[in-house]
Design a protein around this motif. Structure first.
Motif, short mmCIF file in Angstrom:
data_model
loop_
_atom_site.label_atom_id
_atom_site.label_comp_id
_atom_site.label_asym_id
_atom_site.label_seq_id
_atom_site.Cartn_x
_atom_site.Cartn_y
_atom_site.Cartn_z
N GLN A 303 -5.36 20.51 -48.48
CA GLN A 303 -6.40 20.21 -49.55
C GLN A 303 -6.77 21.39 -50.39
N ALA A 304 -6.60 22.55 -49.97
CA ALA A 304 -6.94 23.69 -50.84
C ALA A 304 -5.62 23.91 -51.83
N SER A 305 -4.62 23.64 -51.45
CA SER A 305 -3.46 23.84 -52.22
C SER A 305 -3.50 22.65 -53.46
N SER A 306 -4.02 21.47 -53.16
CA SER A 306 -4.08 20.69 -54.25
C SER A 306 -5.22 21.28 -55.35
N LYS A 307 -6.14 22.18 -54.99
CA LYS A 307 -6.95 22.63 -55.92
C LYS A 307 -6.49 24.09 -56.26
N ASN A 308 -5.26 24.43 -55.95
CA ASN A 308 -4.93 25.83 -56.37
C ASN A 308 -5.70 26.91 -55.68
N ILE A 309 -6.43 26.75 -54.51
CA ILE A 309 -7.16 27.70 -53.77
C ILE A 309 -6.32 28.12 -52.68
N GLU A 310 -6.34 29.54 -52.36
CA GLU A 310 -5.52 29.79 -51.28
C GLU A 310 -6.62 30.23 -49.99
N ILE A 311 -5.95 29.80 -48.81
CA ILE A 311 -6.92 30.16 -47.65
C ILE A 311 -6.32 31.14 -47.00
N VAL A 312 -6.95 32.24 -46.56
CA VAL A 312 -6.44 33.48 -45.93
C VAL A 312 -7.25 33.55 -44.53
N LEU A 313 -6.40 33.79 -43.41
CA LEU A 313 -6.83 33.66 -42.03
C LEU A 313 -6.79 35.05 -41.54
N ASP A 314 -7.86 35.73 -41.15
CA ASP A 314 -7.73 36.99 -40.77
C ASP A 314 -8.41 36.99 -39.30
N THR A 315 -7.41 37.20 -38.38
CA THR A 315 -8.09 37.21 -36.93
C THR A 315 -7.75 38.58 -36.09
N HIS A 316 -7.40 39.62 -36.89
CA HIS A 316 -7.03 40.89 -36.12
C HIS A 316 -8.19 41.37 -35.35
N GLN A 317 -9.28 40.62 -35.73
CA GLN A 317 -10.30 41.38 -34.54
C GLN A 317 -10.66 40.55 -33.67
N LEU A 318 -9.89 39.61 -33.12
CA LEU A 318 -10.15 38.86 -31.91
C LEU A 318 -9.75 39.86 -30.92
N GLN A 319 -10.44 39.94 -29.93
CA GLN A 319 -10.43 40.84 -28.65
C GLN A 319 -9.37 40.35 -27.66
N GLN A 320 -9.18 39.03 -27.63
CA GLN A 320 -8.54 38.25 -26.61
C GLN A 320 -7.94 37.18 -27.21
N PRO A 321 -6.73 36.82 -26.61
CA PRO A 321 -6.37 35.49 -27.28
C PRO A 321 -6.81 34.20 -26.90
N SER A 322 -7.44 34.06 -25.56
CA SER A 322 -7.95 32.83 -24.93
C SER A 322 -9.40 33.22 -24.66
N PHE A 323 -10.07 31.76 -24.54
CA PHE A 323 -11.37 31.88 -24.34
C PHE A 323 -11.50 30.63 -23.35
N LYS A 324 -12.76 30.24 -23.06
CA LYS A 324 -13.40 29.07 -22.28
C LYS A 324 -14.57 28.50 -23.04
N GLY A 325 -14.32 27.43 -23.64
CA GLY A 325 -15.63 26.91 -24.39
C GLY A 325 -15.06 25.37 -25.13
N ASP A 326 -15.64 24.88 -26.06
CA ASP A 326 -15.38 23.72 -26.71
C ASP A 326 -14.51 23.80 -27.85
N PRO A 327 -13.20 23.88 -27.69
CA PRO A 327 -12.38 24.14 -29.00
C PRO A 327 -12.54 22.91 -30.13
N ASN A 328 -12.83 21.82 -29.63
CA ASN A 328 -13.08 20.69 -30.65
C ASN A 328 -14.35 20.68 -31.48
N ARG A 329 -15.29 21.32 -31.10
CA ARG A 329 -16.55 21.31 -31.58
C ARG A 329 -16.31 22.63 -32.62
N ILE A 330 -15.70 23.61 -32.02
CA ILE A 330 -15.61 24.80 -33.02
C ILE A 330 -14.75 24.56 -34.03
#
Ligand code: ADP
Length: 733
Positions: A303-330
């Motif tokens: 969707q972004a690339s069709s508008k020439n917009i770049e999405i950048v994802l920064d996850t380097h401050q995630l303190q742990q790889p996995s959690f327990k919760g509701d991934p679908n709602r997130i």
């Protein structure tokens, strides 16, 4: 509300201000407190009248001073109650004072020989009895006539003449008044209490009725709207896969995208009503956060690339790889925020930052979506999270949308123990951030930690936000990172520092693009060492063979995710390559390759709606799965009983709402062996138009193995068949 009820309710409100912490009292104690405070308050008020009358008649006589003294007692009791907050203590003190007052009256009336000894003790009993039986209307007329007669008696000069007979009469009258006083106050409070109770009961009944109607309406609408949509979307899907002219293809595409927007709108409204009705389920399952946000960013990248917009994802401050919760709602909240960011941005970057902070119960996850779009006026920031609100009326005409997305996001965040905020500057951009509370996972994901990279890493990207994010993401694995924004600058740097471990090159750069820079590196006079990694547009991932010939070791799509960086880092540590290619936990991966089982899987579809049957059949057919169709539970039993061998049907897709026998009953009958013993454990997938809280549990309780909602989502259908039906089949060789 009648006049008397209005009057008493108003009085209650005034008198409640004299009661310390009225909300913390039980209904019984509140009633007692109101009675006590009411008696003291009215006694205080009427005593003013008494003092005035006595003063006028006798000046500062003993009688006037006595009345003044009583005034201090009433006030003292009220104040002590307010300060001590002890209802029992004040009630006891008031009774004790009343007894003292009765004793003094008896004493001054002639001691134990006084006639008052006979009737004074009756005083509390009579008050209680009157309070219990007297009607409020009668009480009010009585008090008016009593006040009037007192006034007349004063006018006639009877009350202040100290003749024995008259004194007694005056005392009797005073006591009658006092008795009635207690009674009246009791009646008033009793009426007030009854009025409040009546009002509360009516409101409660109304609310319950409205809630019931809303839930019923929701369930019906959910079913009624989704069922025909299954047909519309399914048929359009099939149509677009058939031989069509360009013009027909274009028209089908338009119809499909309109149908999808309408479905999104229906889903939004249903979601919102579900949350409002308290029927939204929040799951608690283990999930890999890197994988989740990587998938979300990748899914939004088209969707972004069709508008020439770049999405950048920064996850380097995630303190742990996995959690327990509701991934679908997130996922739902994040997708909504990114989708808005893309929608309201013309040029630039959408930066998605994911951080986690450990806390007492697990972690707080914070996700921010920052854009460089049109921004939001300051005065509109507060209303954004209300339902059906858009910044101005032209928004929906220009950008579409229902104005429900942010309201849903806010409620979902709150359901998950967090909240959502926004900061924005018009013309500069907006940042939406949300938090949710998560628990620690039951099974922590294996993060395949790498050994630190000792060599240099060079990153070339003209987008400074992407550049610094990739640098941050890699900083834990390597200490020697050079980040450069221009291709010629990069070439000079690489010529001066030719020994590198990895070189990341952005494909889309102005003047010299990624391919040109790679060619320049390969043809450079000083040979440059280092694995070349091209970061290309997600919609442009073809031509890998050509790139390999050019010496590119890896071609990864933007946005660069944790998974991509792990792949790139693994290039320096070939022993880890195998692990990195196969991440341990891949919950959202959709297997689409069912060809291994080509034409071997038979699935029985049971649905009373002929269009839905046709759609399901065609969808299964397109995956080379053999559909067997039944338009009722009875027909399904017939088919199963006439083919008692289990190999014939491998799984059942069962509509829940069917006339005569619904999907739940049919499933229970199959589990009880009604369709033959060989089908007792056959995988059954429920198909329902309702997506209400508890539906899933109902399906599982009836013995079904999984649950799909209408309209059927192809990816979900394949995933379910893969995870539930296929494990039970022995592939033929
Ligand atoms: P909609 O479906 O209309 O987008 P939302 O609840 O998601 O509903 O958003 C409500 C309104 O908030 C939008 O119509 C828009 O006016 C404003 N809005 C939301 N996100 C942004 C953004 N990133 N930039 C500017 N305006 C935004």
């Amino acid at each position: 509300m009648s006049l008397i009820e209005a009057f008493t309710t108003r009085q209650l409100r005034i008198l409640d201000t004299l009661i310390p912490n009225p909300h913390q009292l039980s209904p019984e104690n509140l009633r007692r407190a109101r009675l006590l405070v009411g008696i003291l308050f009215y006694a205080f008020t009427l005593n003013i009248l008494l003092i005035a009358v006595r003063y006028q008649n006798t000046g500062w006589s003993t009688a006037t001073i006595n009345a003044l003294f009583s005034q201090f007692i009433y006030l003292g009791l009220l104040l002590t109650y307010k300060l001590s907050k002890n209802l029992n203590l004040i009630s006891d003190a008031a009774i004790a004072l009343a007894l003292v007052s009765i004793s003094i009256t008896i004493y001054s009336d002639g001691g134990l020989t006084s006639r008052a000894t006979y009737w004074l003790p009756v005083f509390p009993l009579v008050s209680q009895s009157i309070a219990y039986h007297m009607k409020a209307g009668v009480t009010v007329s009585l008090i008016i006539s009593l006040l009037f007669s007192t006034y007349l008696l004063h006018g006639e000069g009877i009350l202040h003449q100290a003749e024995n007979q008259q004194v007694l009469f005056a005392r009797a009258l005073t006591l009658t008044m006092a008795t009635l006083f207690v009674a009246i106050v009791s009646v008033i409070y009793d009426n007030g209490r009854k009025a409040l109770e009546k009002q509360l009961t009516i409101e409660k009944e109304n609310a319950e009725q409205a809630f019931k109607l809303k839930s019923e309406f929701l369930a019906t609408m959910s079913h009624e709207l989704r069922t025909p949509f299954n047909g519309v979307l399914g048929m359009l899907e099939l149509l677009s896969n058939s031989q069509l002219s360009d013009q027909q293809q274009h028209r089908v595409h338009l119809a499909k995208s309109s149908a999808q927007s309408l479905l999104m709108l229906i889903n939004d409204i249903l979601d919102f009503s579900k949350i409002e009705a308290g029927k939204q389920d929040i799951e608690a399952i283990d999930f890999d956060a890197q994988m989740l946000f990587g998938d979300i960013a990748e899914a939004m990248a088209y969707q972004a690339s069709s508008k020439n917009i770049e999405i950048v994802l920064d996850t380097h401050q995630l303190q742990q790889p996995s959690f327990k919760g509701d991934p679908n709602r997130i996922r739902q909240i994040t997708t909504n925020l990114i989708s808005n960011a893309i929608k309201f941005t013309k040029v630039g970057t959408v930066l998605v930052t994911v951080e986690s902070q450990p806390d007492a119960n697990g972690s707080t996850l914070q996700v921010s979506v920052q854009d460089s779009g049109i921004g939001i006026p300051k005065e509109k920031l507060d209303i954004l999270f209300q339902s059906f609100t858009q910044v101005d009326a032209s928004t929906s005409r220009k950008y579409g949308g229902s104005g429900l997305g942010l309201a849903i996001a806010k409620r979902l965040c709150q359901l998950m123990g967090g909240d959502i905020q926004v900061t924005s500057k018009e013309g500069i951009g907006s940042t939406f951030s949300f938090t949710v509370s998560l628990n620690n996972p039951d099974h922590a994901a294996d993060d395949h930690t790498h050994e630190k990279i000792t060599g240099n890493i060079v990153i070339v990207d003209d987008n400074p936000i992407a550049l610094s994010t990739i640098k941050n993401q890699l900083s834990a694995d390597c200490h020697h990172i050079t980040a450069l924004t221009q291709a010629d600058e990069a070439l000079t740097h690489l010529t001066n520092n030719p020994d590198n471990a990895l070189i990341f090159i952005d494909m889309n750069m102005p003047t010299t693009n990624g391919i040109e820079l790679i060619k320049a590196i390969q043809n450079n006079q000083t040979p440059i060492k280092g694995k070349l990694i091209l970061m290309s547009d997600i919609s442009n991932l073809d031509g890998n063979t050509l790139l390999q010939e050019m010496g590119v070791s890896l071609n990864i799509p933007k946005p660069i995710t944790h998974k991509d960086l792990k792949k790139a880092l693994a290039l320096t540590q070939t022993s880890l390559l195998e692990n990195t290619e196969q991440p341990a936990n891949k919950p959202d991966q959709i297997p689409t390759d069912l060809t291994l089982y080509k034409s071997e899987i038979h699935i029985l579809v049971v649905d009373d709606n002929p269009i839905n049957l046709e759609v399901a059949a065609a969808l299964l057919d397109s995956f080379d799965i053999q559909p067997v169709l039944a338009s009722s539970a009875h027909e399904a039993f017939k088919i199963l009983s006439s083919h008692p061998k289990k190999d014939f049907i491998h799984g059942i897709i069962m509509d829940c709402q069917m006339p005569t026998m619904d999907g739940f009953e049919a499933t229970q009958a199959i589990r009880n062996g009604l369709a033959g013993n060989s089908y007792i454990n056959i995988p059954i997938i429920a198909l329902t138009a309702n997506a209400m809280k508890g539906d899933k549990e109902r399906c599982l309780a009836a013995g079904m193995n999984d649950y799909l909602t209408k309209p059927i989502n192809i990816d979900k259908l394949v995933t379910v068949i893969h995870s539930i039906v296929i494990p039970g089949i022995e592939p033929k060789h």
